[in-house]
Every structure is written in structure tokens, then in C-alpha cells.
Design a protein around this motif. Sequence first.
Motif, PDB file in Angstrom:
ATOM      1  N   PHE A 133       0.820  -1.213   0.000  1.00 19.96           N
ATOM      2  CA  PHE A 133       0.000   0.000   0.000  1.00 19.96           C
ATOM      3  C   PHE A 133       0.857   1.268   0.000  1.00 19.96           C
ATOM      4  CE2 PHE A 133      -1.705  -3.430   2.656  1.00 19.96           C
ATOM      5  CZ  PHE A 133      -2.830  -3.782   1.931  1.00 19.96           C
ATOM      6  N   TRP A 134       2.161   1.129  -0.152  1.00 23.48           N
ATOM      7  CA  TRP A 134       3.086   2.248   0.048  1.00 23.48           C
ATOM      8  C   TRP A 134       3.899   2.513  -1.211  1.00 23.48           C
ATOM      9  CZ3 TRP A 134       3.279   5.860   3.591  1.00 23.48           C
ATOM     10  CH2 TRP A 134       4.432   6.650   3.755  1.00 23.48           C
ATOM     11  N   ARG A 135       4.297   3.762  -1.390  1.00 25.22           N
ATOM     12  CA  ARG A 135       5.251   4.112  -2.424  1.00 25.22           C
ATOM     13  C   ARG A 135       6.298   5.051  -1.847  1.00 25.22           C
ATOM     14  NH1 ARG A 135       1.526   8.027  -6.276  1.00 25.22           N
ATOM     15  NH2 ARG A 135       1.849  10.023  -5.185  1.00 25.22           N
ATOM     16  N   ALA A 136       7.449   5.108  -2.504  1.00 24.47           N
ATOM     17  CA  ALA A 136       8.463   6.069  -2.091  1.00 24.47           C
ATOM     18  C   ALA A 136       7.929   7.470  -2.391  1.00 24.47           C
ATOM     19  CB  ALA A 136       9.761   5.826  -2.858  1.00 24.47           C
ATOM     20  N   PRO A 137       7.823   8.351  -1.384  1.00 20.99           N
ATOM     21  CA  PRO A 137       7.193   9.659  -1.606  1.00 20.99           C
ATOM     22  C   PRO A 137       7.880  10.462  -2.707  1.00 20.99           C
ATOM     23  CG  PRO A 137       7.455   9.221   0.741  1.00 20.99           C
ATOM     24  CD  PRO A 137       8.208   8.148   0.018  1.00 20.99           C
ATOM     25  N   THR A 138       7.053  11.106  -3.532  1.00 21.67           N
ATOM     26  CA  THR A 138       7.563  11.983  -4.586  1.00 21.67           C
ATOM     27  C   THR A 138       7.781  13.387  -4.027  1.00 21.67           C
ATOM     28  OG1 THR A 138       5.368  12.702  -5.296  1.00 21.67           O
ATOM     29  CG2 THR A 138       6.228  10.648  -6.253  1.00 21.67           C
ATOM     30  N   TYR A 265      13.233   6.374 -13.890  1.00 21.78           N
ATOM     31  CA  TYR A 265      13.684   7.678 -14.377  1.00 21.78           C
ATOM     32  C   TYR A 265      14.568   8.309 -13.300  1.00 21.78           C
ATOM     33  CZ  TYR A 265      13.723  12.341 -16.373  1.00 21.78           C
ATOM     34  OH  TYR A 265      14.127  13.527 -16.913  1.00 21.78           O
ATOM     35  N   PRO A 266      15.752   8.783 -13.659  1.00 20.43           N
ATOM     36  CA  PRO A 266      16.684   9.312 -12.653  1.00 20.43           C
ATOM     37  C   PRO A 266      16.349  10.750 -12.233  1.00 20.43           C
ATOM     38  CG  PRO A 266      17.698   9.409 -14.823  1.00 20.43           C
ATOM     39  CD  PRO A 266      16.365   8.721 -15.006  1.00 20.43           C
ATOM     40  N   TYR A 267      15.300  10.897 -11.441  1.00 18.02           N
ATOM     41  CA  TYR A 267      14.993  12.217 -10.891  1.00 18.02           C
ATOM     42  C   TYR A 267      16.166  12.709 -10.043  1.00 18.02           C
ATOM     43  CZ  TYR A 267      10.159  11.466 -12.340  1.00 18.02           C
ATOM     44  OH  TYR A 267       9.018  11.257 -13.088  1.00 18.02           O
ATOM     45  N   ILE A 268      16.247  14.010  -9.841  1.00 13.08           N
ATOM     46  CA  ILE A 268      17.355  14.554  -9.045  1.00 13.08           C
ATOM     47  C   ILE A 268      17.372  13.900  -7.665  1.00 13.08           C
ATOM     48  CG2 ILE A 268      18.253  16.626  -7.918  1.00 13.08           C
ATOM     49  CD1 ILE A 268      17.234  18.219 -10.305  1.00 13.08           C
ATOM     50  N   ARG A 269      16.166  13.750  -7.069  1.00 13.32           N
ATOM     51  CA  ARG A 269      16.072  13.094  -5.762  1.00 13.32           C
ATOM     52  C   ARG A 269      15.355  11.767  -5.929  1.00 13.32           C
ATOM     53  NH1 ARG A 269      12.803  12.017  -1.965  1.00 13.32           N
ATOM     54  NH2 ARG A 269      11.076  12.905  -3.131  1.00 13.32           N
ATOM     55  N   PRO A 270      15.835  10.672  -5.330  1.00 20.47           N
ATOM     56  CA  PRO A 270      15.162   9.375  -5.449  1.00 20.47           C
ATOM     57  C   PRO A 270      13.714   9.444  -4.977  1.00 20.47           C
ATOM     58  CG  PRO A 270      17.351   9.096  -4.517  1.00 20.47           C
ATOM     59  CD  PRO A 270      17.088  10.578  -4.557  1.00 20.47           C
ATOM     60  N   GLN A 271      12.815   8.788  -5.692  1.00 21.06           N
ATOM     61  CA  GLN A 271      11.386   8.776  -5.376  1.00 21.06           C
ATOM     62  C   GLN A 271      10.702   7.727  -6.236  1.00 21.06           C
ATOM     63  OE1 GLN A 271       9.495  12.541  -7.177  1.00 21.06           O
ATOM     64  NE2 GLN A 271      11.703  13.013  -7.135  1.00 21.06           N
ATOM     65  N   GLU A 272       9.397   7.586  -6.046  1.00 24.55           N
ATOM     66  CA  GLU A 272       8.588   6.678  -6.866  1.00 24.55           C
ATOM     67  C   GLU A 272       8.865   6.930  -8.349  1.00 24.55           C
ATOM     68  OE1 GLU A 272       5.854   4.520  -9.013  1.00 24.55           O
ATOM     69  OE2 GLU A 272       6.382   4.186  -6.899  1.00 24.55           O
ATOM     70  N   THR A 273       9.017   5.819  -9.103  1.00 27.22           N
ATOM     71  CA  THR A 273       9.313   5.950 -10.527  1.00 27.22           C
ATOM     72  C   THR A 273       9.012   4.645 -11.254  1.00 27.22           C
ATOM     73  OG1 THR A 273      11.018   6.529 -12.155  1.00 27.22           O
ATOM     74  CG2 THR A 273      11.741   5.268 -10.244  1.00 27.22           C
ATOM     75  N   GLY A 274       8.836   4.727 -12.563  1.00 28.91           N
ATOM     76  CA  GLY A 274       8.795   3.544 -13.414  1.00 28.91           C
ATOM     77  C   GLY A 274       7.441   2.951 -13.708  1.00 28.91           C
TER      78      GLY A 274
END
Length: 377
Positions: A133-138, A265-274
Motif C-alpha cells: 500500500f506504500w510508495r516512495a514519496p515523490t 527515471y533518474p529524478y534529481i532526488r530518489p522517489q517513486e518511478t517507473g
Amino acid sequence: INIKTGNPRYSGDGSFLAYNLSQIKPDVLVALYSEEKLEAGLVFDCCCDEYFRLPFDNRVLQRVVKRLQYLFELLQYKRLSVNRSMMIKTRNGYQLVDIDKVLFIERTDRKNKMVMVDGKEMLNKGAMITPNFWRAPTDNDYGAGLQKKLAVWKDPGIKLKSMKPGHRNGVATVKAVYTMSNVAATLTMEYAINGDGAISIVEKMTPEADSKEVPMLFRYGIQMPMPARYETVDYYGRGPGENYCDRQQASDLGIYRQSVTSQAYPYIRPQETGTRTDLRRWAVLDESGSGVEFTSTKPFSASAIHYTIESLDGGPEKPNSHWGELTQDDVTNVLVDYAQLGMGCVDSWGALPLPQYRVPFGEYTFNLTITPVKNRF
């Protein structure tokens, strides 16, 4: 059922099997074994091609007869089964067996561990298929404080209440019921395996009648960590780049084959992606084109990247971190969702996604099928 004893044959891995499989080809061989000395094995034939070794221990001999009786009863189900699937109960849990595949569900305090065996491991070492139920916060999530407001969904207090094997319409099933104490809800995970080796999962969350106000969810789905050698995604859905329910207008519906390495996708800060949305099918494959394919009764979303959620999660306070500081995890982490909260994209300092792109707390049922794939390319 035909139970026999005989002179054990050393198998080369520290166990002793009761018969030479090159001479006698039982559908399933179940043998007691000893790692230290020769012991007569117990063998019986049922209607599968797999064999299982059950630990031999003098202290459990009295339970062997009961176990074999249980297996005998399941064998009768097997012989009557339309799809020729059978469930075997071992000291660790339950095994669902069909002609070519094995689904292993290990009973633990909180989760089920499932391993599909077809010559290759489909789960990363020590991993499980789990509800998620969780994602890495954007960046937008941090701007709206969702990493704190939705924090209960990082650990909703899942605890196994019961696990019950069954047999319905010629298909072996296991139904696990969990309490979710931190959100006042019940979660049911029902697994069924048919004669083609396809595993059907029904994930159902039901709020309790007296549940208090609970925040919306980041997502509703499952997580399946696979070995990193599964490096290809083959799917029918929106692409070619990542897209989300409120950020997909520039993503065309089509058939795509891409590397797992290219998904994040290599955002500047790690977060939800893909994530990819509006999926009709989502396959994760190795270099031979073998692996698993996910389908559902309605379009769904999914991702497969070489990073865990934990690796991308910055925690309760937005960190000063950069994508270049990350190293890939030794995993192909597969997330398959019934729904996921939108990105927002109105601003990055407080705006929530529009109401139609939210996942409010409520009753959800996710019907998911995992099908083995062999040599697609």
C-alpha cells in the motif's frame, strides 16, 4: 494409494530417495530422508511430475501416518480434479501442485511466501509476494506532507488470523485472512492454481464497521521481488515512458518491450518511478524470454525496477539526496497495482491530486492472475 519401502538411493545432495527414478517414474515421489545415515523411504504415486522430500526425524514418526493419510485424502481430490491440481500439507505449510508447476505457500505470522518452481526461481532469495500500500514519496508528496499523513499505510498492522486450504471447482485453493489493526480493516488473500500453472490471486480489503477516519492510500496492490536476471518487461499498455493515472495523456497505448534497467527515471532526488498504466498484460522475463505474466479483469498499473521501495524512500523528512548516490539493488522489484494515487502536478508545495485520481480508504477487490511464460523470444 501405494506406499512402499525399499533400499534408498543416494541422490548426491545429502538425502536418500527410496527408488531409482530412472527405473520407476512415479507421478510424485514423497520420501522421508536422513542426512546422516540410510533410512528406508516412504514412497507413493499421485498425479504429478514433482517430488518432495519430507524431513525424517524419529520424533515425528507418529505424525507420519497422519500426514500420509492427509495426502491420501488430497490424492482423491486430485483424481477427481478437472484441472489435476493438488495441495500437499508439509511441516512448513501447504504446497499446491499441478502437472508442471509448484506453488509453495509457507505459513508465517504475517505473510505468505510463494515460490513457483519450473526449473527457475521466480522470487528473489528470501522474498515473498505481499500486499502493498506504500510508495516512495515523490517531491509533490513531500510538498503536501503525504509521507506523514499517509504513514499508517507503510505498516497497517497486518497479522495473520487464519489460513485455510480448500478445493473448489477442481482447483486447489488457499485462503489467508489478516487483520489490519492500524487501519481497522480485514484483508483476505485467496490463491488458486489451475492445471496450466496459472495462479489466481484475489486481494480483498474490507473496512470494519466501526472503523475511524482513515487516510487515503498511496496504492493498492502487491509486491513481488524477483531475481535481478529478469531484465525485460513485455507489456500491452501505455508507454514508452513512465506514466501515472493523472499523467498519461502523452503516453500511447501499445505493445512495448523494454529493459528493466531503463524503467526507472533518474529524478534529481530518489522517489517513486517507473510505473506504466492502463495495462492489459505485464510480463517480466529473463534473457530466454521466460518468466511470469500478470493480467487482471480490468486495466491495471505496474512497475519493475532494480530498486526496492526502501531504497527510494527518503523517510518522514525530505532528505537532501541525489539519484547519483544510489546503487542498484540485486532485485527486479515488481509492483502490480489495482490503483495508485496520482502525482498531483498542480504544484509541489501542498496541492493534492484531483479527487478522481485519489485512492480513498474503502473496500477494494483486486483480481490478479500470474501465468508462467516460457521462451517468448
